[in-house]
Write a protein that holds these residues in place. Sequence first.
Motif, mmCIF file in Angstrom:
data_model
loop_
_atom_site.group_PDB
_atom_site.id
_atom_site.type_symbol
_atom_site.label_atom_id
_atom_site.label_comp_id
_atom_site.label_asym_id
_atom_site.label_seq_id
_atom_site.Cartn_x
_atom_site.Cartn_y
_atom_site.Cartn_z
ATOM 1 N N TYR A 491 0.834 -1.203 0.000
ATOM 2 C CA TYR A 491 0.000 0.000 0.000
ATOM 3 C C TYR A 491 0.869 1.253 0.000
ATOM 4 O O TYR A 491 0.600 2.215 -0.729
ATOM 5 C CB TYR A 491 -0.929 0.000 1.216
ATOM 6 N N PHE A 492 1.927 1.251 0.826
ATOM 7 C CA PHE A 492 2.824 2.407 0.862
ATOM 8 C C PHE A 492 3.439 2.672 -0.518
ATOM 9 O O PHE A 492 3.558 3.825 -0.940
ATOM 10 C CB PHE A 492 3.937 2.184 1.887
ATOM 11 N N ASN A 493 3.833 1.600 -1.194
ATOM 12 C CA ASN A 493 4.463 1.750 -2.508
ATOM 13 C C ASN A 493 3.538 2.433 -3.512
ATOM 14 O O ASN A 493 4.008 3.164 -4.401
ATOM 15 C CB ASN A 493 4.876 0.393 -3.073
ATOM 16 N N GLN A 494 2.245 2.214 -3.397
ATOM 17 C CA GLN A 494 1.308 2.843 -4.332
ATOM 18 C C GLN A 494 1.369 4.362 -4.249
ATOM 19 O O GLN A 494 1.085 5.058 -5.223
ATOM 20 C CB GLN A 494 -0.118 2.375 -4.054
ATOM 21 N N PHE A 495 1.752 4.881 -3.084
ATOM 22 C CA PHE A 495 1.873 6.325 -2.897
ATOM 23 C C PHE A 495 3.282 6.832 -3.219
ATOM 24 O O PHE A 495 3.512 8.041 -3.221
ATOM 25 C CB PHE A 495 1.534 6.695 -1.452
ATOM 26 N N GLY A 496 4.218 5.913 -3.445
ATOM 27 C CA GLY A 496 5.590 6.319 -3.723
ATOM 28 C C GLY A 496 6.540 6.128 -2.568
ATOM 29 O O GLY A 496 7.726 6.445 -2.684
ATOM 30 N N LEU A 497 6.053 5.622 -1.437
ATOM 31 C CA LEU A 497 6.924 5.395 -0.283
ATOM 32 C C LEU A 497 7.667 4.072 -0.438
ATOM 33 O O LEU A 497 7.043 3.021 -0.603
ATOM 34 C CB LEU A 497 6.092 5.372 1.007
ATOM 35 N N GLY A 498 8.995 4.159 -0.432
ATOM 36 C CA GLY A 498 9.797 2.946 -0.554
ATOM 37 C C GLY A 498 10.164 2.577 -1.971
ATOM 38 O O GLY A 498 10.785 1.530 -2.195
ATOM 39 N N VAL A 499 9.806 3.404 -2.949
ATOM 40 C CA VAL A 499 10.170 3.153 -4.348
ATOM 41 C C VAL A 499 10.696 4.459 -4.946
ATOM 42 O O VAL A 499 10.379 5.550 -4.469
ATOM 43 C CB VAL A 499 8.968 2.643 -5.178
ATOM 44 N N LYS A 500 11.478 4.358 -5.997
ATOM 45 C CA LYS A 500 11.997 5.562 -6.641
ATOM 46 C C LYS A 500 10.860 6.334 -7.299
ATOM 47 O O LYS A 500 9.947 5.758 -7.868
ATOM 48 C CB LYS A 500 13.069 5.201 -7.676
ATOM 49 N N THR A 501 10.951 7.637 -7.208
ATOM 50 C CA THR A 501 9.900 8.489 -7.756
ATOM 51 C C THR A 501 10.035 8.685 -9.262
ATOM 52 O O THR A 501 9.073 9.056 -9.923
ATOM 53 C CB THR A 501 9.932 9.871 -7.087
ATOM 54 N N GLY A 502 11.254 8.492 -9.800
ATOM 55 C CA GLY A 502 11.485 8.709 -11.222
ATOM 56 C C GLY A 502 11.836 10.137 -11.565
ATOM 57 O O GLY A 502 11.820 10.515 -12.741
ATOM 58 N N ILE A 503 12.186 10.968 -10.578
ATOM 59 C CA ILE A 503 12.545 12.362 -10.849
ATOM 60 C C ILE A 503 13.679 12.439 -11.860
ATOM 61 O O ILE A 503 14.548 11.569 -11.915
ATOM 62 C CB ILE A 503 12.923 13.077 -9.525
ATOM 63 N N ASP A 504 13.656 13.470 -12.687
ATOM 64 C CA ASP A 504 14.592 13.584 -13.811
ATOM 65 C C ASP A 504 15.938 14.161 -13.398
ATOM 66 O O ASP A 504 16.524 14.987 -14.108
ATOM 67 C CB ASP A 504 13.979 14.418 -14.936
ATOM 68 N N ILE A 505 16.446 13.751 -12.263
ATOM 69 C CA ILE A 505 17.788 14.119 -11.817
ATOM 70 C C ILE A 505 18.520 12.829 -11.480
ATOM 71 O O ILE A 505 17.995 11.999 -10.739
ATOM 72 C CB ILE A 505 17.765 15.012 -10.564
ATOM 73 N N SER A 506 19.707 12.652 -12.016
ATOM 74 C CA SER A 506 20.466 11.439 -11.716
ATOM 75 C C SER A 506 20.890 11.435 -10.257
ATOM 76 O O SER A 506 21.092 12.484 -9.646
ATOM 77 C CB SER A 506 21.708 11.349 -12.613
ATOM 78 N N GLY A 507 21.020 10.257 -9.686
ATOM 79 C CA GLY A 507 21.496 10.133 -8.318
ATOM 80 C C GLY A 507 20.422 9.847 -7.295
ATOM 81 O O GLY A 507 20.715 9.798 -6.092
ATOM 82 N N GLU A 508 19.163 9.640 -7.731
ATOM 83 C CA GLU A 508 18.102 9.363 -6.760
ATOM 84 C C GLU A 508 18.310 7.998 -6.118
ATOM 85 O O GLU A 508 18.584 7.014 -6.791
ATOM 86 C CB GLU A 508 16.728 9.398 -7.436
#
Length: 702
Positions: A491-508
């Motif tokens: 359930y947390f992952n569905q909101f983005g908690l615990g997974v990469k967000t995919g932001i367009d900056i290297s190094g996440e």
Amino acid sequence: MRRILDIIKKRTGSQAKSTIPFRLNLLFFIVFVLFAMLVGQLAYLQIVYGGKFQAEVDRTDKTVMTGSVPRGMIYDSKGRLLVGNSTENAISYTKSGSVSSSDIYTIVNRLTKYMSVEVDDLSSRDKADYILSAPGKSDKVTKQMPKSQRVNSDGDALSSSKLYNNEVKYIEKQGIHLNKKDLQRATLFKKMSAAYSLSTVFLKDKDLTSREIAQVSEHLTELPGVSIGTNWNREYPQGKSIASIIGGVSTEQQGIPDSELNTMLAAGYSRNDRVGTSYLEKSYESILAGTKSQREVQVGSNNQIKKSKLVYGGQKGGNLNLTIDSKFQKKVQADLKEQYDAAKSAGITQYSDGAYVVAMNPKTGAILAMAGIHNNPKTGKTSEDALGVINRTFVMGSAVKGATVLGALMDGVITPSNNTIADEPVYLPGTAVKKSVYPIGTFSSLTAEQALQFSSNEYMMALAMKEGHAKYVPKESLTLDSDIFSKMRGYFNQFGLGVKTGIDISGETTGIEGSTRNSSGQLKTGSALDLSYGNYDAYTLIEMAQYISTIANGGYRLKPYIVQSIQKTKDNGKKGALTSVTKPSVLNKVGFTQDELNVVRKGMYAAVHGSGYWTTATKLADISPSVAAKTGTAQSFYYDPDNPSSDPPETITTSLVSFGPYKNPNIAMAIVFPNLTSETGSYPNLLAKQIYTDYFKMTGQK
């Protein structure tokens, strides 16, 4: 007797006359056939393969050299220049194919008559290389060396590389004494020798005087390969408040990073090209770098450049238009510094390693501001560290409870109309009581909205026990389904908690999950309860921002981005046509209903505007327009990197997620102050209030 001799002479003479012409004729015939075959073969090669051979000759005589172009610029959302290029006059050197060390030595000694350079950090080998490159110097040194350094044990001459290494050692042993001018020459020699064949290196591109340019220009004919041109350097007109987001560019000496070498060489880069090494500069390297210029070079038989012709002037790198307003960014950074300085003055940052904040548009995923402060607990020195938002993880505490409640609603263990639960602590054998911050018995029962308003740990643990079909006997035992961790984390992952967000900056980086079983293989049921109220797994702040944005926008997990559009540059240096515009990207839709979402939204609104002593975010109540929020407090520990075996002191991490305006959100925010020694001060709440006030004023919202 004489008669017999006459008869023999007659016979011999007749045979000679008849044999010699035949042999000559046979020889002439063979020569004729071979000559005819040769002529035929030459004609065949000329007619059939003539074009191919001519192309091969042209290919080997003509070489295409590439040249760098100015890097693309970076603008903020209002068109203000954040990163540009300062152009400097430069003296460069293009290395020919067969240039020798003595040739470079001659050029260097001539060149230093007309210009000076800063001395590099030269090794003894660098100095010895320069000394040995003098015409005749290597032979002279070889003659001076002992025989044992010139031949091997069998008396055979050493290979040229081994002999040269011995020459270097001999020079070093004798002692190297170079004056200031010689050190400058050795510096230039090092740069020019390190260049690859037909590549260009800059010999001086800073503090070049008009006198130096004039003198070098007058003597270019005696300085083969040397030319006058320009070079660029990155500059930051608005300051470096977001320099860590933008990233860096390598120097010519650094060139391509080793980790990217093969890939970039295959893409047409040269080893000494200046490339983006981190974050936006790296992520958008192919856009910012532009297209190299091309010059056709004719090389003579001695591999010297005879003629060159520009065939393509190159295309300057594309420009990036960011989602960040630089004025708002500066205010956010200043507000963060003000609150962190206040925490320092209160004496609670002894173990603190900084503070971070990120704001984004929950409707699009556009980053509005990203700021960070890194603190060295031992020295107390601080530095800007906006990238900590995407590459540092923290246990956030109760700020994640919105995801816990929505997970339970989606799981069906509570409903929007039936969610009242007894507010009771949990007693596990061998551990301290698990409870909320307020005294046991403060509330007999709570609804989901009230649990968010008062930040009840007991309510969240009850949800986890319901999801895990708990069998619980106070102070004796607690059993949960073996999949309780994966269920809640799902359930947390569905909101983005615990997974990469995919932001367009290297190094996440991504959040850190705690272990699910102990050393004996038993399920860590107590830790599952900790997970429910945010005191177990660690998350990045950008994950927290994506999570609260998903609640703010109605359930769409959007990919965060910082580059709004990419734009060409005209020949006159002004902005050209847009080549791409970033559109909102939905990563997933969370499967809750509107009624289920309203439970959490109302609970977060009550956390700000509700009544009662234990309401957690009332410092934001007078913001107009109104906002919703959820505070967080987690137990944490400071680990001393210089003394990892010591017992880490216990600290407190405070956090906040929020969005506003409540009815139509256009800003969502996540804040964390890790490793404080006290939770007094409500610094995330005070910071959020400042940022909201600045944002609503700048955007004209009332």
